[in-house]
Scaffold this motif. Structure first.
Motif, short mmCIF file in Angstrom:
data_model
loop_
_atom_site.label_atom_id
_atom_site.label_comp_id
_atom_site.label_asym_id
_atom_site.label_seq_id
_atom_site.Cartn_x
_atom_site.Cartn_y
_atom_site.Cartn_z
N ASN A 149 3.07 -5.27 7.36
CA ASN A 149 2.42 -5.87 8.53
C ASN A 149 3.23 -5.68 9.81
O ASN A 149 2.68 -5.46 10.88
CB ASN A 149 2.15 -7.36 8.30
N ASP A 150 4.55 -5.73 9.67
CA ASP A 150 5.42 -5.50 10.82
C ASP A 150 5.22 -4.08 11.37
O ASP A 150 5.11 -3.88 12.58
CB ASP A 150 6.88 -5.71 10.43
N LEU A 151 5.15 -3.12 10.47
CA LEU A 151 4.91 -1.73 10.89
C LEU A 151 3.52 -1.58 11.51
O LEU A 151 3.36 -0.90 12.52
CB LEU A 151 5.06 -0.79 9.70
N ARG A 152 2.53 -2.22 10.90
CA ARG A 152 1.16 -2.13 11.43
C ARG A 152 1.11 -2.62 12.87
O ARG A 152 0.47 -2.00 13.73
CB ARG A 152 0.20 -2.93 10.56
N LEU A 170 -6.18 -1.41 13.89
CA LEU A 170 -5.67 -0.57 12.80
C LEU A 170 -5.66 -1.37 11.50
O LEU A 170 -5.21 -2.51 11.47
CB LEU A 170 -4.23 -0.12 13.13
N SER A 171 -6.18 -0.76 10.44
CA SER A 171 -6.15 -1.38 9.12
C SER A 171 -5.40 -0.47 8.15
O SER A 171 -5.60 0.75 8.16
CB SER A 171 -7.59 -1.60 8.62
N ILE A 172 -4.51 -1.06 7.36
CA ILE A 172 -3.80 -0.33 6.31
C ILE A 172 -4.00 -1.13 5.02
O ILE A 172 -3.52 -2.27 4.93
CB ILE A 172 -2.30 -0.17 6.61
N GLN A 173 -4.69 -0.57 4.07
CA GLN A 173 -4.98 -1.28 2.83
C GLN A 173 -4.40 -0.52 1.65
O GLN A 173 -4.88 0.54 1.26
CB GLN A 173 -6.49 -1.47 2.65
N MET A 174 -3.35 -1.10 1.07
CA MET A 174 -2.69 -0.48 -0.07
C MET A 174 -3.45 -0.78 -1.37
O MET A 174 -4.23 -1.73 -1.43
CB MET A 174 -1.25 -1.02 -0.19
N PRO A 175 -3.21 0.00 -2.41
CA PRO A 175 -3.83 -0.29 -3.71
C PRO A 175 -3.46 -1.68 -4.22
O PRO A 175 -2.31 -2.10 -4.14
CB PRO A 175 -3.25 0.79 -4.62
N ASN A 176 -4.48 -2.41 -4.67
CA ASN A 176 -4.31 -3.73 -5.31
C ASN A 176 -3.71 -4.79 -4.39
O ASN A 176 -3.22 -5.82 -4.88
CB ASN A 176 -3.46 -3.61 -6.58
N TRP A 236 -15.75 3.43 13.54
CA TRP A 236 -14.74 3.29 12.47
C TRP A 236 -14.27 4.68 12.08
O TRP A 236 -15.08 5.52 11.69
CB TRP A 236 -15.39 2.57 11.30
N LEU A 237 -12.97 4.89 12.19
CA LEU A 237 -12.40 6.22 11.98
C LEU A 237 -11.35 6.16 10.87
O LEU A 237 -10.27 5.59 11.07
CB LEU A 237 -11.78 6.71 13.29
N PRO A 238 -11.64 6.71 9.69
CA PRO A 238 -10.62 6.75 8.64
C PRO A 238 -9.65 7.91 8.87
O PRO A 238 -10.06 9.00 9.26
CB PRO A 238 -11.43 6.96 7.36
N LEU A 239 -8.38 7.67 8.62
CA LEU A 239 -7.36 8.72 8.76
C LEU A 239 -7.06 9.39 7.42
O LEU A 239 -6.19 10.26 7.33
CB LEU A 239 -6.08 8.13 9.35
N SER A 299 -8.37 1.90 -5.85
CA SER A 299 -7.97 3.31 -5.98
C SER A 299 -6.45 3.39 -6.07
O SER A 299 -5.74 2.39 -5.95
CB SER A 299 -8.47 4.11 -4.78
N LYS A 300 -5.95 4.59 -6.25
CA LYS A 300 -4.50 4.79 -6.32
C LYS A 300 -3.92 5.26 -4.99
O LYS A 300 -2.79 5.71 -4.92
CB LYS A 300 -4.18 5.81 -7.42
N GLU A 301 -4.74 5.12 -3.92
CA GLU A 301 -4.33 5.61 -2.60
C GLU A 301 -4.42 4.51 -1.55
O GLU A 301 -5.19 3.56 -1.70
CB GLU A 301 -5.22 6.78 -2.18
N THR A 302 -3.64 4.66 -0.50
CA THR A 302 -3.67 3.74 0.64
C THR A 302 -4.73 4.19 1.64
O THR A 302 -4.93 5.39 1.84
CB THR A 302 -2.29 3.70 1.34
N ARG A 303 -5.42 3.23 2.24
CA ARG A 303 -6.38 3.55 3.28
C ARG A 303 -5.81 3.22 4.65
O ARG A 303 -5.33 2.11 4.89
CB ARG A 303 -7.68 2.75 3.10
N PHE A 304 -5.84 4.18 5.56
CA PHE A 304 -5.56 3.98 6.98
C PHE A 304 -6.87 4.15 7.73
O PHE A 304 -7.56 5.16 7.56
CB PHE A 304 -4.57 5.03 7.51
#
Length: 265
Positions: free
Chosen positions: A67-70, A111-117, A141-144, A213-218
């Motif tokens: 969250n600090d990085l976000r 900005l949203s960063i959603q990690m697995p689980n 909405w723009l996914p990276l 999923s096994k991936e992070t969403r930006f």
């Protein structure tokens, strides 16, 4: 060739291809900020390397530091006029079809960063109008990275949207969470690939779940609306000019009209 206007009216959203060089530039800028704010230095050779790093970002940073990085990324991009201008240009031709060419733009890009689980990045079922948003706006909405299944967002099927919205707003029968759990089959997760953008109405019910999923969403999101359409019409809020929006593309006659009103009011 898509009929953007008809598809938007029918579904409440469209998924459309965007300007690839501009999206690549935005992705590179986000990655550059990340590189400057983490201890581990990452070398990349090309765009695919960046994509791989973002998808596997949960292997690089811990949840407690995320969250600090976000917020650092969020603050940096929102101090950059060129970043905001590029974000608008990515969607410009579609916004002109759906909304118009005299616009206002949300002052801050989210900005949203959603990690697995990760259960701390959830956005329960909602409509943006619940928070005092204008029913006349759209969200870009723009996914990276590629967004799919639980790594993406779910949306109401249009034929169910009105009745569910009505029940949530006018009865105590359901909470938003209960509504989603009871009606899972009436929602679908959208597949939005990197290189595409999703443009949707604030009226359509949407949200996300735990990323299985096994991936992070930006992903990034920002609101746009017709400059002269109503702002906080259902709930008086701060979501207006100059608090929440900034004007774009003001035509000469609009300026003249506003100056006249200001002079004699």
């Amino acid at each position: 060739m898509k009929n953007i206007q008809k598809d938007f009216e029918k579904n409440g959203y469209v998924i459309v291809p965007a300007d690839k060089p501009l999206i690549n530039k935005i992705q590179k800028e986000i990655f550059s900020i990340i590189q400057k704010n983490i201890k581990k230095k990452i070398k990349v050779k090309n765009q695919q390397d960046i994509l791989n790093i973002l998808n596997n970002f949960h292997k690089i940073i811990s949840k407690k530091n995320l969250n600090d990085l976000r917020f650092k990324i969020y603050n940096k991009i929102n101090k950059s006029k060129s970043f905001q201008d590029n974000y608008y240009l990515i969607a410009k031709k579609y916004l002109e079809e759906i909304v118009g060419n005299e616009l206002s733009m949300q002052k801050k890009i989210n900005l949203s960063i959603q990690m697995p689980n990760d259960k701390n990045s959830l956005l329960d079922l909602h409509s943006d109008i619940y928070a005092g948003e204008s029913p006349f706006q759209v969200v870009v909405w723009l996914p990276l990275v590629d967004a799919y299944s639980s790594k993406s967002m779910f949306f109401t099927q249009p034929k169910y949207n009105k009745i569910m919205n009505s029940k949530l707003l006018n009865t105590n029968e359901f909470t938003a969470k209960k509504m989603y759990l009871k009606n899972k089959k009436k929602f679908k997760f959208l597949n939005v690939k990197f290189g595409d953008i999703l443009i949707f109405s604030p009226l359509i019910l949407h949200g996300n779940t735990v990323n299985k999923s096994k991936e992070t969403r930006f992903s990034l999101n920002c609101r746009f609306k017709s400059l002269l359409s109503p702002y906080d019409v259902l709930v008086k809020s701060h979501r207006n000019i100059p608090n929440f929006y900034r004007p774009l593309n003001i035509k000469p006659m609009t300026k003249i009209g506003f100056n006249y009103i200001k002079k004699f009011s």
